[in-house]
Design an enzyme around this catalytic site. Structure first.
Site, PDB file in Angstrom:
ATOM      1  N   LYS A  23       0.835  -1.202   0.000  1.00 52.38           N
ATOM      2  CA  LYS A  23       0.000   0.000   0.000  1.00 52.38           C
ATOM      3  C   LYS A  23       0.874   1.257   0.000  1.00 52.38           C
ATOM      4  O   LYS A  23       2.094   1.173   0.133  1.00 52.38           O
ATOM      5  CB  LYS A  23      -0.940  -0.020   1.195  1.00 52.38           C
ATOM      6  CG  LYS A  23      -1.603  -1.365   1.458  1.00 52.38           C
ATOM      7  CD  LYS A  23      -2.465  -1.892   0.318  1.00 52.38           C
ATOM      8  CE  LYS A  23      -2.837  -3.311   0.633  1.00 52.38           C
ATOM      9  NZ  LYS A  23      -3.903  -3.943   0.046  1.00 52.38           N
TER      10      LYS A  23
HETATM   11  C1  PLP Z   1      -4.474  -5.211   0.996  1.00 52.43           C
HETATM   12  C2  PLP Z   1      -5.953  -5.332   1.117  1.00 52.43           C
HETATM   13  C3  PLP Z   1      -6.559  -5.861   2.253  1.00 52.43           C
HETATM   14  C4  PLP Z   1      -5.785  -6.485   3.377  1.00 52.43           C
HETATM   15  O1  PLP Z   1      -4.934  -5.623   4.035  1.00 52.43           O
HETATM   16  P1  PLP Z   1      -3.936  -6.218   5.144  1.00 52.43           P
HETATM   17  O2  PLP Z   1      -3.405  -5.016   5.841  1.00 52.43           O
HETATM   18  O3  PLP Z   1      -2.887  -6.992   4.413  1.00 52.43           O
HETATM   19  O4  PLP Z   1      -4.756  -7.095   6.043  1.00 52.43           O
HETATM   20  C5  PLP Z   1      -7.946  -5.863   2.330  1.00 52.43           C
HETATM   21  N1  PLP Z   1      -8.696  -5.382   1.322  1.00 52.43           N
HETATM   22  C6  PLP Z   1      -8.156  -4.876   0.209  1.00 52.43           C
HETATM   23  C7  PLP Z   1      -9.039  -4.333  -0.866  1.00 52.43           C
HETATM   24  C8  PLP Z   1      -6.770  -4.859   0.051  1.00 52.43           C
HETATM   25  O5  PLP Z   1      -6.223  -4.389  -1.092  1.00 52.43           O
END
Ligand code: PLP
Length: 373
Positions: A164
């Site tokens: 992210k």
């Molecule tokens: C990355 C992501 C998640 C999960 O995030 P984590 O911090 O790895 O648990 C959930 N939903 C979406 C749409 C994502 O892109």
């Protein structure tokens, strides 16, 4: 960044609290509550909202699997709705068609950094008396008609996974402007404790344990991560600016190509550019030609990989994954746009340090892989 180690307080404490304050201010939400991931942040919210067996929650058919998983954790049922292929986000008409008398909430996903179509979604939620939980895992820096991701529903959850825009290694954040919900989320994050470790440590009578009224979890972010989050917030304006620069360069270079569809940014949106996800479409994609196009896309991705250029499919369609396909007897063909996105999305390299030369090389290599025969 060294402060927690020097102070000796490394579990959730003052650095997490500072990160939360800064994150709340950044989004404009009244409260921010940190957790260990976006998945646990989403889980805290649905648990705090009292999601229970027999309840249904509408989720998009094309999203990271944990959007649906947190509904399963509570013994409730995720009901999938197809997406709009031009934005990769949940399609409001399909969303409303998935609502039944058992539906209690909706989880729109701001996929790849573009906010879901929140005006019709909120209108539908209001009409049916449903809560709205934004899966804003990718939504950092995004806004919709002037309001930040994280302030567009009942609550939201962000991710700080390294994929992210900002990261704490692993990490997540709940945002909400509902005081009672924020309090409940904070309690559930900390084993259900009515008082935090730090407040016991710095206050009087710290030898007494708190009361535990709720079945909670240990989803606490560490102060090491909180300190990292604060440094990321210092850098956030630069990070978002550079990500937007890279996306604009791709837009310009890809515009003349008729076999690839750059991401659409509908009016009223600021894209957060967590990813730059295109659709590989040398022919109009249909359920009849999707597997053939998928092979061509994969061949192009392989040629890029051979040159050290990493590309990915945007994300996956949980409706086609073993657990959900088996449990709910789902067939991907019922979600044609999610199926096309699963097979034909193509995410290009995107990080702040990518230079215009790098971007030119990626696009040239991609053209060679697809057009070069
Ligand atoms: C990355 C992501 C998640 C999960 O995030 P984590 O911090 O790895 O648990 C959930 N939903 C979406 C749409 C994502 O892109």
């Amino acid at each position: 960044m060294r402060a927690p180690i020097e102070a000796g307080w490394v579990v959730q404490g003052p650095r997490v609290a500072e990160f939360e304050r800064r994150f709340a201010a950044f989004t404009g939400a009244r409260h921010a509550v940190a957790s260990t991931s976006c998945t646990t942040a989403l889980h805290l919210v649905v648990a705090a909202l009292g999601l229970a067996p027999g309840d249904e929650v509408v989720v998009p058919a094309f999203t990271w699997v944990s959007t649906a998983n947190v509904v399963e954790y509570q013994g409730a049922t995720p009901v999938f709705a197809d997406i709009d292929l031009t934005t990769f986000n949940i399609e409001p008409v399909a969303l409303e068609a998935a609502i039944t008398e058992r539906t209690v909430g909706i989880m729109p996903v701001h996929l790849f950094g573009l906010c879901a179509e929140m005006a019709p979604i909120r209108e539908i939620a209001q009409r049916h008396g449903l809560w709205v939980l934004e899966d804003a895992a990718c939504g950092f820096g995004a806004s919709y008609r002037g309001d930040s991701a994280g302030t567009l529903g009942t609550a939201a959850a962000f991710s700080f996974h390294p994929r992210k825009s900002i990261t704490t290694g692993e990490g997540g954040m709940v945002t909400t402007s509902d005081d009672a919900l924020a309090r409940k989320v904070a309690v559930l994050r900390d084993h259900g404790a009515s008082r935090t470790d730090l407040s016991r440590h710095v206050g009087r009578a710290g030898f007494l344990l708190a009361d535990y009224d709720d079945l909670g979890f240990n989803y606490r972010m560490t102060d090491l991560q909180g300190a990292m989050g604060c440094v990321q917030m210092d850098r956030a304006p630069w990070i978002l600016e550079q990500r937007a620069r890279v996306a604009a360069s791709y837009d310009r270079l890809l515009a003349p190509l008729d076999w690839i569809r750059p991401p659409l940014v509908p009016d009223g949106n600021v894209h957060g550019w967590q990813s730059y996800v295109t659709l590989f479409a040398p022919d109009e994609p249909t359920l009849a030609n999707v597997e053939e196009l998928n092979h061509r896309r994969n061949a192009a991705m392989m040629r890029l990989e051979e040159q050290g250029i990493a590309t990915r499919q945007g994300t996956h369609a949980p409706v086609g994954l073993g657990y959900y396909a088996r449990k709910y007897d789902l067939r991907m063909e019922r979600f044609p746009n999610a199926l096309l996105a699963d097979r034909l999305s193509l995410s290009l390299p995107l990080y702040p340090q990518l230079t215009d030369d790098d971007i030119g090389r990626v696009v040239a290599a991609l053209r060679e892989a697809v057009e070069g025969g």
